[in-house]
Design an enzyme around this catalytic site. Structure first.
Site, PDB file in Angstrom:
ATOM      1  N   ASP A 104     -11.217   2.431   3.959  1.00 16.37           N
ATOM      2  CA  ASP A 104     -11.598   1.023   3.790  1.00 16.37           C
ATOM      3  C   ASP A 104     -13.108   0.859   3.627  1.00 16.37           C
ATOM      4  OD1 ASP A 104      -9.475  -0.835   3.733  1.00 16.37           O
ATOM      5  OD2 ASP A 104      -9.099  -0.558   5.879  1.00 16.37           O
TER       6      ASP A 104
ATOM      7  N   GLN B 226      -4.808  -1.746   9.552  1.00 16.70           N
ATOM      8  CA  GLN B 226      -4.610  -3.043   8.899  1.00 16.70           C
ATOM      9  C   GLN B 226      -5.153  -4.161   9.783  1.00 16.70           C
ATOM     10  OE1 GLN B 226      -3.505  -3.535   5.775  1.00 16.70           O
ATOM     11  NE2 GLN B 226      -3.811  -5.728   6.019  1.00 16.70           N
TER      12      GLN B 226
ATOM     13  N   LYS C 213       0.844  -1.204   0.000  1.00 12.13           N
ATOM     14  CA  LYS C 213       0.000   0.000   0.000  1.00 12.13           C
ATOM     15  C   LYS C 213       0.876   1.249   0.000  1.00 12.13           C
ATOM     16  CE  LYS C 213      -3.774  -2.469   2.251  1.00 12.13           C
ATOM     17  NZ  LYS C 213      -4.513  -2.794   3.481  1.00 12.13           N
TER      18      LYS C 213
HETATM   19  N1  GUN Z   1      -6.849  -7.143   5.829  1.00 11.45           N
HETATM   20  C1  GUN Z   1      -7.194  -7.871   4.747  1.00 11.45           C
HETATM   21  N2  GUN Z   1      -7.822  -7.095   3.836  1.00 11.45           N
HETATM   22  C2  GUN Z   1      -7.882  -5.856   4.363  1.00 11.45           C
HETATM   23  C3  GUN Z   1      -8.407  -4.613   3.912  1.00 11.45           C
HETATM   24  O1  GUN Z   1      -8.974  -4.490   2.823  1.00 11.45           O
HETATM   25  N3  GUN Z   1      -8.272  -3.566   4.756  1.00 11.45           N
HETATM   26  C4  GUN Z   1      -7.663  -3.675   5.962  1.00 11.45           C
HETATM   27  N4  GUN Z   1      -7.579  -2.580   6.728  1.00 11.45           N
HETATM   28  N5  GUN Z   1      -7.154  -4.802   6.425  1.00 11.45           N
HETATM   29  C5  GUN Z   1      -7.273  -5.886   5.618  1.00 11.45           C
END
Ligand code: GUN
Length: 273
Positions: A115, A92, A48
């Protein structure tokens, strides 16, 4: 059979995001909280950050110990909610087990919730209002379908998996586009029969589950699963060897939904409220 190329499509989206960001007076700044030692989480956060750098979005990673308290984590979110220079907040997942994930998600300001996980954004999606942000993975899937002009309206869609991150928002987004949606999960009987009737299958399970010889002619199969198999190879939910040649479209793993998710998150992160 046409391969849905998520790598190429994601680059197009990232190029558009980069262009948009370059014209903004107020620059986006994504704050990512990484708590604990989950190895996959660390890799995702690195990816990211790399993508943010690529499109000119400032990103800051806030690392917290596995032993961090829920209160400390919540205080950090409250601080980021207030900061004018921070435009997006991402925590995350997964979080260390002693932390209540829902409390953490609910603490994020909906206008910074890149998100799309907060109750306000989830609720808006489910009552047909425009959320500030759509969850990155399902939005990436829709972007991939749109890129290949795959019709959604009036189609029969089967979503396998009912997580808050993928399955549920995916079903909502397909419904919003007027598909007829079936959600399958671990208690669903005869999943193969359901897959065989679907025009669009989106699988987000994390194990080999889509192995139909007889998928519907010209159907579209989107593989959201990604994990390492017993040979340490990156693998998805779809067993390509078992899929009939009459399938219309299929997304590969890797190079399908993975890069689309990141591009979709960057698209979200470029939005400032
Ligand atoms: N863990 C797995 N997929 C995601 C996601 O799309 N966002 C976040 N914050 N954590 C994740």
């Amino acid at each position: 059979m046409i391969i849905l190329d998520g790598k190429e499509t994601s680059q197009k989206i990232l190029n558009n995001v980069r262009e948009k960001v370059s014209t903004l007076d107020r620059k986006p700044h994504l704050a990512v909280i990484l708590a604990g030692n989950n190895p996959a989480g660390k890799i995702y956060v690195k990816n990211k950050q790399k993508a943010a750098w690529q499109v000119g979005i400032r990103s800051t990673v806030i690392e917290m110990e596995e032993t961090v308290s829920e209160e400390e984590l919540l205080d950090k979110i409250y601080e980021l909610n207030e900061r004018h220079d921070v435009t997006g907040i991402l925590v995350q997942l997964p979080l260390p087990l002693h932390i209540n994930k829902n409390n953490v998600v609910m603490a994020i300001s909906p206008k910074k919730d890149v998100d799309g996980f907060t109750p306000e954004n989830v609720g808006k999606l489910s009552i047909g209002l425009e959320p500030y942000f759509y969850p990155a993975t399902p939005q990436g899937v829709i972007m991939l379908l749109d890129e290949y002009n795959i019709p959604i309206e009036g189609k029969d869609a089967v979503v396998i998996g009912r997580s808050n991150i993928v399955g549920k928002p995916m079903a909502q987004m397909l419904l919003k586009r007027n598909a007829t949606v079936t959600i399958c999960h671990s208690y669903t009987k005869e999943i193969e029969d359901k897959i065989k009737t679907a025009d669009i299958v989106v699988s987000a399970v994390g194990k080999k589950i889509v192995r139909c010889k007889m998928v519907k002619n010209n159907s579209c199969i989107v593989d959201v699963g990604i994990y390492r198999d017993s040979n340490n190879q990156l693998s998805g939910d779809v067993d390509i060897d078992y899929i009939s040649d009459s399938v219309g479209y299929i997304s590969p793993v890797p190079g399908g939904v993975g890069p689309m998710t990141i591009a979709s998150l960057m698209f979200n992160s470029s939005k400032i409220y």
